[in-house]
Scaffold this motif. Structure first.
Motif, PDB file in Angstrom:
ATOM      1  N   ALA A 112       6.290  10.163 -13.587  1.00  0.00           N
ATOM      2  CA  ALA A 112       6.055   9.417 -12.346  1.00  0.00           C
ATOM      3  C   ALA A 112       4.695   9.816 -11.800  1.00  0.00           C
ATOM      4  N   LEU A 113       3.849   8.822 -11.507  1.00  0.00           N
ATOM      5  CA  LEU A 113       2.484   9.106 -11.051  1.00  0.00           C
ATOM      6  C   LEU A 113       2.127   8.219  -9.878  1.00  0.00           C
ATOM      7  N   ASP A 114       1.415   8.768  -8.916  1.00  0.00           N
ATOM      8  CA  ASP A 114       0.913   7.981  -7.787  1.00  0.00           C
ATOM      9  C   ASP A 114      -0.366   8.653  -7.292  1.00  0.00           C
ATOM     10  N   GLY A 126       2.232   4.362 -10.269  1.00  0.00           N
ATOM     11  CA  GLY A 126       2.285   3.962  -8.862  1.00  0.00           C
ATOM     12  C   GLY A 126       3.727   4.043  -8.394  1.00  0.00           C
ATOM     13  N   CYS A 127       4.320   5.214  -8.607  1.00  0.00           N
ATOM     14  CA  CYS A 127       5.782   5.390  -8.437  1.00  0.00           C
ATOM     15  C   CYS A 127       6.239   5.365  -6.990  1.00  0.00           C
ATOM     16  N   GLY A 128       5.302   5.471  -6.025  1.00  0.00           N
ATOM     17  CA  GLY A 128       5.719   5.535  -4.623  1.00  0.00           C
ATOM     18  C   GLY A 128       6.663   6.704  -4.399  1.00  0.00           C
ATOM     19  N   LEU A 180      -2.150  -4.878  -7.987  1.00  0.00           N
ATOM     20  CA  LEU A 180      -2.976  -5.662  -7.051  1.00  0.00           C
ATOM     21  C   LEU A 180      -3.822  -4.767  -6.163  1.00  0.00           C
ATOM     22  N   PHE A 181      -3.436  -3.469  -6.057  1.00  0.00           N
ATOM     23  CA  PHE A 181      -4.221  -2.537  -5.237  1.00  0.00           C
ATOM     24  C   PHE A 181      -5.256  -1.775  -6.074  1.00  0.00           C
ATOM     25  N   THR A 182      -5.315  -2.068  -7.364  1.00  0.00           N
ATOM     26  CA  THR A 182      -6.205  -1.277  -8.243  1.00  0.00           C
ATOM     27  C   THR A 182      -7.378  -2.127  -8.735  1.00  0.00           C
ATOM     28  N   ASP A 183      -8.329  -1.452  -9.356  1.00  0.00           N
ATOM     29  CA  ASP A 183      -9.431  -2.145 -10.015  1.00  0.00           C
ATOM     30  C   ASP A 183      -8.925  -2.513 -11.413  1.00  0.00           C
ATOM     31  N   VAL A 198      -4.276   5.173 -11.541  1.00  0.00           N
ATOM     32  CA  VAL A 198      -4.009   4.294 -12.683  1.00  0.00           C
ATOM     33  C   VAL A 198      -5.316   3.913 -13.385  1.00  0.00           C
ATOM     34  N   GLU A 199      -6.419   3.985 -12.666  1.00  0.00           N
ATOM     35  CA  GLU A 199      -7.709   3.620 -13.285  1.00  0.00           C
ATOM     36  C   GLU A 199      -8.171   4.687 -14.279  1.00  0.00           C
ATOM     37  N   GLU A 200      -7.616   5.898 -14.149  1.00  0.00           N
ATOM     38  CA  GLU A 200      -8.021   6.978 -15.054  1.00  0.00           C
ATOM     39  C   GLU A 200      -6.790   7.847 -15.300  1.00  0.00           C
ATOM     40  N   VAL A 226       8.569   4.322   2.205  1.00  0.00           N
ATOM     41  CA  VAL A 226       9.329   3.143   1.789  1.00  0.00           C
ATOM     42  C   VAL A 226       9.589   3.202   0.278  1.00  0.00           C
ATOM     43  N   GLY A 227      10.847   3.221  -0.081  1.00  0.00           N
ATOM     44  CA  GLY A 227      11.234   3.210  -1.496  1.00  0.00           C
ATOM     45  C   GLY A 227      11.672   1.806  -1.878  1.00  0.00           C
ATOM     46  N   GLY A 228      11.355   1.395  -3.098  1.00  0.00           N
ATOM     47  CA  GLY A 228      11.680   0.016  -3.512  1.00  0.00           C
ATOM     48  C   GLY A 228      10.727  -0.950  -2.839  1.00  0.00           C
ATOM     49  N   ALA A 229       9.457  -0.519  -2.760  1.00  0.00           N
ATOM     50  CA  ALA A 229       8.451  -1.323  -2.040  1.00  0.00           C
ATOM     51  C   ALA A 229       7.807  -2.351  -2.960  1.00  0.00           C
ATOM     52  N   HIS A 230       8.648  -3.128  -3.624  1.00  0.00           N
ATOM     53  CA  HIS A 230       8.113  -4.191  -4.480  1.00  0.00           C
ATOM     54  C   HIS A 230       9.031  -5.399  -4.385  1.00  0.00           C
ATOM     55  N   PRO A 231       8.502  -6.589  -4.651  1.00  0.00           N
ATOM     56  CA  PRO A 231       9.345  -7.784  -4.568  1.00  0.00           C
ATOM     57  C   PRO A 231      10.569  -7.641  -5.473  1.00  0.00           C
TER      58      PRO A 231
HETATM   59  C1  LIG Z   1       3.583  -1.271  -2.793  1.00  0.00           C
HETATM   60  S1  LIG Z   1       3.698   0.407  -3.248  1.00  0.00           S
HETATM   61  C2  LIG Z   1       4.909   0.352  -4.541  1.00  0.00           C
HETATM   62  C3  LIG Z   1       5.480   1.717  -4.836  1.00  0.00           C
HETATM   63  C4  LIG Z   1       6.587   1.747  -5.902  1.00  0.00           C
HETATM   64  N1  LIG Z   1       6.136   1.230  -7.174  1.00  0.00           N
HETATM   65  C5  LIG Z   1       7.777   0.965  -5.401  1.00  0.00           C
HETATM   66  O1  LIG Z   1       8.059  -0.082  -5.956  1.00  0.00           O
HETATM   67  O2  LIG Z   1       8.399   1.425  -4.429  1.00  0.00           O
HETATM   68  C6  LIG Z   1       2.189   0.631  -4.156  1.00  0.00           C
HETATM   69  C7  LIG Z   1       2.043   2.057  -4.685  1.00  0.00           C
HETATM   70  O3  LIG Z   1       0.918   2.111  -5.548  1.00  0.00           O
HETATM   71  C8  LIG Z   1       0.204   3.298  -5.287  1.00  0.00           C
HETATM   72  N2  LIG Z   1      -1.166   3.071  -5.733  1.00  0.00           N
HETATM   73  C9  LIG Z   1      -2.069   2.183  -5.244  1.00  0.00           C
HETATM   74  N3  LIG Z   1      -3.212   2.232  -5.935  1.00  0.00           N
HETATM   75  C10 LIG Z   1      -3.027   3.173  -6.900  1.00  0.00           C
HETATM   76  C11 LIG Z   1      -3.858   3.700  -7.932  1.00  0.00           C
HETATM   77  N4  LIG Z   1      -5.095   3.242  -8.101  1.00  0.00           N
HETATM   78  N5  LIG Z   1      -3.364   4.651  -8.731  1.00  0.00           N
HETATM   79  C12 LIG Z   1      -2.093   5.122  -8.556  1.00  0.00           C
HETATM   80  N6  LIG Z   1      -1.259   4.671  -7.595  1.00  0.00           N
HETATM   81  C13 LIG Z   1      -1.723   3.703  -6.777  1.00  0.00           C
HETATM   82  C14 LIG Z   1       0.360   3.495  -3.792  1.00  0.00           C
HETATM   83  O4  LIG Z   1       0.081   4.790  -3.368  1.00  0.00           O
HETATM   84  C15 LIG Z   1       1.806   3.088  -3.582  1.00  0.00           C
HETATM   85  O5  LIG Z   1       2.672   4.161  -3.769  1.00  0.00           O
END
Ligand SMILES: C[S@@+](CC[C@H](N)C(=O)[O-])C[C@H]1O[C@@H](n2cnc3c(N)ncnc32)[C@H](O)[C@@H]1O
Length: 237
Positions: A64-66, A44-46, A113-116, A93-95, A14-19
Motif C-alpha cells: 500500500a502506497l500513498d 494511492g491507497c488513502g 487524475l491527481f497525478t502527472d 506514483v510518478e516515481e 475518508v476511506g473508500g474515497a472513489h466512485p
Molecule cells: C481520492 S483519494 C483515493 C484514496 C483511495 N484510493 C480510496 O479509494 O479511498 C486519492 C488518493 O491519491 C493519493 N495521491 C494523489 N496523488 C498521488 C501521487 N502522485 N502519488 C501517490 N498518491 C497520490 C492521495 O493522497 C489520496 O490518498
C-alpha cells in the motif's frame, strides 16, 4: 491557508474515497483469480480500506502506497487496529520505489487524475510483471466540455485533470498497455450498505473548514452529475 481537496480527504480520513466505493472494488476483484501468491500494489491507497479488504479476503501479498503522510499514518492505524499484517509506505506514483516487474496487479482507485499521467501510467506499467494488469477506477467526463465550464471543478480539485473515456484509453495505450477495457459500472448509493458509503477517521483537532470543503465537493458532484461519470479501466500489459 488554502486547503486542497486531497488535504481534506486526509484530515477527515475518508476511506473508500472513489466512485462506487468498496462495493465496486469487491465486484471488480471478484473477477480476478486472486490468491496468496498474487502480488498487488494499491497505488494511492488513502486510508487503506481496499488494501485491508484484499489482505483479509484473499491473503494476497499487498503493498500500500500513498504520497500523503497523513493518509499513510491512517492506513497503518487501520491495519494495526484490524490486525492486518501490512505497512503502508510513503511514495509517489510518478516515481515508484519498486523494481520493474514486481506486481501482478496494480490497483489505482481515483488517484491517476491527481497525478502527472505522462509519468505515473508508464511507472505503473514498469512495475507490473509482463502479463500484469492495471485496474483503475477514474472519473471520466461523459463528453468533452469547454474549459470555462470546467473552471469550478478545477477550483475545488486543484491539480486534478478531467478526461473523457477516450482520453484515458489513449493514455493507457500510449503507456504500452496492449488491451484497455473501459467498464461503466452501475453502483447504487445505498445508505444501508456500508460498502457504498465512505468511512472516516478524523484528525484532531479538526478545523471546521474541512467540513465545508467536503460539502462543496458533494454539491459539485451533484451539479456535474450529468457531465462527470466514472469508469473502471482494465488494462493488460
Ligand atoms: C481520492 S483519494 C483515493 C484514496 C483511495 N484510493 C480510496 O479509494 O479511498 C486519492 C488518493 O491519491 C493519493 N495521491 C494523489 N496523488 C498521488 C501521487 N502522485 N502519488 C501517490 N498518491 C497520490 C492521495 O493522497 C489520496 O490518498
Amino acid at each position: 491557508m488554502n486547503y486542497s481537496y486531497l488535504d481534506c480527504l486526509a484530515v477527515l480520513g475518508v476511506g473508500g474515497a472513489h466512485p462506487g466505493g468498496l462495493k465496486l472494488t469487491k465486484d471488480l476483484l471478484a473477477n480476478e483469480n486472486l490468491n496468496e501468491s498474487t502480488k498487488i500494489l494499491d497505488a494511492g491507497c488513502g486510508t487503506g480500506q481496499t488494501s485491508a479488504y484484499i489482505a483479509r479476503e484473499y491473503g494476497c501479498h499487498l503493498t500500500a502506497l500513498d504520497n500523503n503522510a497523513i493518509m499513510v499514518e491512517k492506513a497503518n492505524e487501520r491495519f494495526l487496529a484490524g490486525e492486518v499484517p501490512l505497512k503502508a509506505v510513503e511514495g509517489t506514483v510518478e516515481e515508484l520505489p519498486f523494481a520493474g516487474g514486481s506486481f501482478d496487479i496494480v490497483l489505482s482507485e481515483s488517484v491517476l487524475l491527481f497525478t502527472d499521467i505522462a509519468k505515473s501510467i508508464p511507472e505503473i506499467a514498469r512495475v507490473l510483471k509482463p502479463n500484469g494488469k492495471l485496474i483503475a477506477i477514474e472519473m471520466a467526463m461523459e463528453s468533452k466540455i469547454r474549459d470555462k465550464e470546467l473552471e469550478p471543478l478545477k477550483g475545488l480539485y486543484e491539480n486534478a485533470y478531467f478526461r473523457t473515456e477516450e482520453e484515458w484509453n489513449q493514455a493507457f495505450s500510449h503507456a504500452g498497455f496492449k488491451t484497455v477495457k473501459a467498464e461503466k459500472p452501475e453502483v447504487q448509493f445505498d445508505p444501508e450498505d456500508i460498502d457504498t458509503v465512505p468511512d472516516y477517521s478524523l484528525s484532531e483537532p479538526m478545523d471546521p473548514v474541512y467540513f465545508d470543503i467536503m460539502k462543496d465537493h458533494e454539491e459539485m458532484m451533484k451539479s456535474y452529475e450529468n457531465t462527470l461519470g466514472f469508469r473502471a479501466f482494465i488494462c493488460n500489459k
